[in-house]
Design a protein around this motif. Structure first.
Motif, PDB file in Angstrom:
ATOM      1  N   MET B 104       0.823  -1.026   0.022  1.00 34.66           N
ATOM      2  CA  MET B 104      -0.037  -0.080   0.075  1.00 34.66           C
ATOM      3  C   MET B 104       0.709   1.197  -0.111  1.00 34.66           C
ATOM      4  SD  MET B 104      -2.979   1.402   2.487  1.00 34.66           S
ATOM      5  CE  MET B 104      -1.980   1.665   3.967  1.00 34.66           C
ATOM      6  N   TYR B 179     -11.128  -0.456  -1.215  1.00 32.05           N
ATOM      7  CA  TYR B 179      -9.848  -1.032  -1.465  1.00 32.05           C
ATOM      8  C   TYR B 179      -8.912   0.171  -2.151  1.00 32.05           C
ATOM      9  CZ  TYR B 179     -13.657  -4.779  -1.963  1.00 32.05           C
ATOM     10  OH  TYR B 179     -14.499  -5.561  -1.604  1.00 32.05           O
ATOM     11  N   MET B 180      -8.255  -0.235  -2.807  1.00 29.99           N
ATOM     12  CA  MET B 180      -7.054   0.601  -3.110  1.00 29.99           C
ATOM     13  C   MET B 180      -7.182   1.307  -4.320  1.00 29.99           C
ATOM     14  SD  MET B 180      -5.339   0.596  -0.202  1.00 29.99           S
ATOM     15  CE  MET B 180      -5.194  -0.925   1.064  1.00 29.99           C
ATOM     16  N   ASP B 181      -8.611   1.291  -4.944  1.00 28.00           N
ATOM     17  CA  ASP B 181      -8.704   1.632  -6.502  1.00 28.00           C
ATOM     18  C   ASP B 181      -8.244   3.046  -6.760  1.00 28.00           C
ATOM     19  OD1 ASP B 181      -9.523  -1.000  -6.542  1.00 28.00           O
ATOM     20  OD2 ASP B 181     -11.612  -0.455  -7.255  1.00 28.00           O
ATOM     21  N   ASP B 182      -8.533   4.136  -5.930  1.00 28.48           N
ATOM     22  CA  ASP B 182      -8.146   5.130  -6.132  1.00 28.48           C
ATOM     23  C   ASP B 182      -6.783   5.517  -6.458  1.00 28.48           C
ATOM     24  OD1 ASP B 182      -8.516   4.629  -3.718  1.00 28.48           O
ATOM     25  OD2 ASP B 182      -8.384   6.847  -3.131  1.00 28.48           O
ATOM     26  N   LEU B 183      -6.105   4.589  -5.339  1.00 22.41           N
ATOM     27  CA  LEU B 183      -4.506   4.718  -5.520  1.00 22.41           C
ATOM     28  C   LEU B 183      -4.084   4.200  -6.745  1.00 22.41           C
ATOM     29  CD1 LEU B 183      -3.577   3.798  -1.806  1.00 22.41           C
ATOM     30  CD2 LEU B 183      -3.970   6.037  -2.762  1.00 22.41           C
ATOM     31  N   LEU B 214     -15.242   7.844  -5.706  1.00 22.53           N
ATOM     32  CA  LEU B 214     -13.846   7.544  -5.365  1.00 22.53           C
ATOM     33  C   LEU B 214     -12.625   8.169  -6.303  1.00 22.53           C
ATOM     34  CD1 LEU B 214     -12.312   5.849  -3.201  1.00 22.53           C
ATOM     35  CD2 LEU B 214     -12.483   3.916  -4.581  1.00 22.53           C
TER      36      LEU B 214
END
Lengths: 251, 285
Positions: B104, B179-183, B214
């Motif tokens: 992450m 989850y981490m989708d925007d990242l 998001l």
């Protein structure tokens, strides 16, 4: 003799041993990710002697009350999506129970792969959160089938760090046979208690390295009547715990 | 202003050898329609960056992966991914393995154009050994702490699946976890969004609160509507994981003959053919 207590199954003894891991933890997140029994244990602890604990519904919802296994949260008191959970590892207000595929005498654990990492004979999950959990948070382990395959002289890939590699605090290892801890001068694994019906020799035979064995090995605490009621009627009425630790056939 | 593309246009814009990020987590909200399209494309030699699920399995089975960058591969209700295991055990893919928090941090670094982010996580573990390129840094302040410098997980393109999106590329999740989708979207040179339903921009606010929006169009190169496009992974609240189908997938993946049959039945045509085949399979059950 209290007949109710005598009737506790091995799974229930294990769940209470898992609950005991959280004693004194207060308002921290109980991340019991290793299976039904530790999840039940964390919710049982919260239902009884450790009411401040924060528990989830298995998803990102922190629940206002401990919920039955498999149930969604009724009232939600907080939100802990994966990204915040991973930050919470650094924050530290968390105690995790993981399930090792291999564990050595210092509590180094492997969930990544068996054999040479470059070309494993058996690929498993990957290290997941093992390195961070063990380095930064109190960590315990749950082993539903205590055997020399799990308790090994050496682990093939250190994913969770042991007491000799900078672990923050390895509290204990609960298995289907016993409770083990690291309460020795050199932080090696020690037999803390054996479950009812288990001999010390059974544990020794199922462990692939030398355990520290105290002169007197006590019996693991039995569930009391109230704990049995909560597990059976409230938190796990479907008996998922018995699937994870099947009771031996009764005569 | 419209960024609406077809599945084929999106996959056609990718090139062999690229580093591709895939959003979602385990067997949850994976852009499976786009993954299936990559599997039937001529693309090869990909580096895949993901919190792995059956997306990894399918891409490995199709021989698309050169290197995988991940912290785990799992299907959640089925802990281990058979195609991924096979790819590792036969040495078919290379692996860069991180702790999931380290991973992450790599995403956060890439998303914010930082070369790395520091974390203590990884110290003492064999992640440092099997990942010998990982370097440590020391805090410049009085504490002087030694930390791991997790390098930015930059990527050429990212693929994410969302519940809703508009034609401009604004994308919204309605489930319990982003989850981490925007990242991923910010970390990649360009990001493609597949969605359950394309809606008018004005309707995004009717579907969910502002904080559910998001991903901004500023980070999106193209968008495609793929109803049930996350199948068989979870895509709450539109649909849960198709546990029966996932079981069929895992069982088939464990045996070459059964896998050939599964592939012929479900993966030999385009996305519409896949969805039809799944529908027929469900009716037969």
């Amino acid at each position: 003799m209290d007949t109710t207590i005598a009737e506790a199954t091995r799974a229930e003894v294990c769940a209470v041993a898992c609950a005991e891991l959280f004693r004194g933890d207060g308002e921290i997140v109980a991340a019991a990710v290793a299976g039904f029994v530790p999840m039940l244990g964390s919710r049982l602890a919260r239902s009884t002697f450790e009411p401040g604990l924060l528990t989830t519904d298995g998803g990102p919802s922190l629940t206002a009350e401990p919920v039955p296994l498999g149930a969604a949260a009724d009232v939600v008191e907080g939100w802990l999506p994966f990204r915040d959970h991973l930050w919470l590892v650094l924050n530290g207000r968390r105690h995790v129970i993981m399930g090792p595929s291999q564990i050595d005498r210092y509590g180094n654990t492997n969930i990544s792969c068996i054999g040479d990492w470059a070309r494993p004979s058996r690929q498993l999950l990957g290290v997941r959160g093992g390195p961070g959990n063990t380095l930064l948070n109190p960590t315990s382990y749950w082993v539903p089938k205590h055997s020399t395959r799990v308790f090994t002289e050496k682990v093939d890939m250190v994913s969770g760090v042991g007491t000799d590699r900078g672990a923050h605090e390895l509290r204990a290892v609960v298995t289907n046979l016993a409770v083990l801890d690291f309460d020795t001068p050199d932080r090696r694994m020690r037999l803390r208690s054996v479950h009812p019906g288990v001999a010390v020799d059974d544990v020794v035979a199922a462990t692939g390295f030398e355990l520290v064995i105290p002169a007197e090995v006590p019996r693991t605490r039995l569930p009391d009547a109230e704990e049995l009621r909560i597990m059976r009627e409230v938190l796990d009425p479907k008996g998922l715990r018995e699937r994870e630790v099947p009771s031996e056939a009764r005569s | 202003m419209s960024k609406v593309l077809t599945i084929e246009e999106i996959v056609g814009s990718l090139e062999s050898g690229m580093t591709i990020g895939i959003g979602g987590w385990g067997s949850r909200r994976k852009p499976m329609a786009l993954v299936r399209a990559i599997c039937r494309s001529p693309l090869t030699d990909l580096t895949v960056v993901t919190y792995g699920g059956p997306d990894v399995g399918l891409l490995c089975a199709a021989g698309k992966v050169r290197r995988l960058v991940t912290a785990f591969v799992t299907m959640d209700s089925i802990p281990l991914e058979p195609h991924f295991r096979q790819a590792r055990q036969t040495g078919a893919i290379e692996l860069t393995e991180y702790d999931e928090g380290m991973f992450m941090f790599g995403l956060y670094a890439a998303a914010h154009r930082l070369p790395f982010l520091p974390t203590p996580v990884g110290l003492g573990s064999d992640v440092m050994k099997i990942n010998p390129g990982l370097k440590t840094v020391r805090s410049p302040y009085e504490d002087g702490t030694e930390l791991v410098a997790v390098p930015a997980l930059t990527m050429d393109a990212a693929l994410v699946h969302m519940n809703r999106a508009d034609a401009r590329g604004n994308a919204q999740y309605l489930g319990p976890d982003p989850y981490m989708d925007d990242l991923f979207a910010k970390a990649a040179d360009r990001t493609y969004v597949s969605c359950e339903r394309l809606v008018d921009t004005a309707d995004l606010a009717k579907e969910g609160p502002p904080q559910s929006m998001l991903i901004s169009r500023a980070h999106v190169a193209g968008v495609v509507e793929t109803p049930n496009g996350a199948h068989f992974t979870d895509c709450a609240p539109d649909h849960g994981r198709d546990e029966a189908f996932q079981k069929l997938y895992a069982k088939s993946a464990a045996d070459p003959e059964q896998w050939a049959a599964f592939r012929d039945r479900f993966l030999s045509g385009d996305e519409a053919a896949y969805q039809d085949a799944v529908r027929v399979w469900r009716e037969e059950k």
